[in-house]
Design an enzyme around this catalytic site. Sequence first.
Site: not given
Length: 472
Positions: A101, A179, A203
């Site tokens: 990420k 996210s 997330s």
Amino acid sequence: MMPSLGGGKLAWACATVNGAAGSRPMQTLIELAAALDAGRTTSRALVEDCLARIADPAGEGARTFITVQAEAARSQADAVDSLRRHGRAPGPYAGIPASLKDLLDVAGEVSTAGSVVLAGAPPAKAHAPVVARMLGAGFVPMGRTNMTEFAFSGLGINPHYGTPASPWDRATRRIPGGSSSGAAVSIADGMAFAALGTDTGGSCRVPAALCGVVGYKPTARRVPITSVIPLSFSLDSVGPLANSVTCCAIVDAVLAGATPVAPLARSLAGVRLAMPDRIVTDGIDAPTAAAFEHALATLRTAGATIEMVHFAALDRIGSATARASIAACEAYAWHRKLLASGADQYDPRVRARIEGGAAASAADYLDSMAARHSIGIEMAAATAPYDAVIMPTVPTVPAPIAALEADEAAYLQVNALMLRNTAIGNFLDRCAISLPCQRAGEPPAGLMLMGQAMGDVALFQLAAGVEAAMAS
């Protein structure tokens, strides 16, 4: 009351997935490690296959990855293949492609957290500990995955880098969840076999549910968050997304600095699961209700007892943080200098949520933290008789991206709905996992199990048993 909408044999999501490069078997880390050890494949072959999927112009690669480290991945793959030929591979999972990420520091790279405001920031001087541990185990990073800007939304929409679509109904283009949007799509589309995400309010688990993969939120203090761009230092955790419970358990162990061991699937005979009697199924749509109800029936058939329980402490979470959202307060503290110089570069919806933390007083924030502590103690006692708390990960199928981009009210409403169930685990700092529970041909749906704080090993064993029951 949830509607009863049909039965049919559950087809576990590990069978196949229609990714950008076509239908493919969903391979687990155990299978890949065995194939590498036996010489049936090489790290270079795995990397090239992932790179082809990322580069496919008909696929989601350009929106899934913010940067792709193709040559570095090839070089590392070749090095691991050479080490393996000489019996010197750093571990059984060495050479397997992974994704990172965009808020995890990698030495020599700029962590932008899905934003443009940090584009001119200096490169990281060192790896985040979680990245260093993945590299130490020999995983091959394919690149940095897209995300909601600064991780502050459960939808996955990003106006700067585009929004990768959920694998389901690509013609409509539906939200991937956030996210960790790119992390989930990278797994679902075969661009990586392990992904690192973060989970502050859901997330890892929300995008896992909306993309048909497994996502895990650890007990936060088990895994270091050093050199990870924060959303909320009190709520943040780093967790894996992958193709199976065992895959997530392996990666989680690496992140926690432990020895990776496949969890022993627990028999469901005698297992007690608690389902909250309020809130968690409010607003559930028919496809999600049907998938969840079928999963509950499957677990009961396997021997589990599922009890509807009223947890009074859960009713107080909303009021306890009404004056001071912990995430917003802590996000504003980190962002206030950046906002002073570059507010116009933020996604306006993300900026508004961050700026919401400016209005809370220090006393309000401390009150919220104190309430979190007391509610956590009460919930620990209330859930002690049960092996886990069970609920839908999210209550609806993924919404169309275009509809939420165009409608502010819909964006806010769906975002709150996506995070409602998952955020409970972060507030309580409990471990939690989302497993796909839809049947073949159905929209994605997630089944969430929440364990006790520091009960990660037990939760993985239970989740492996649940996974096996739903696959039979």
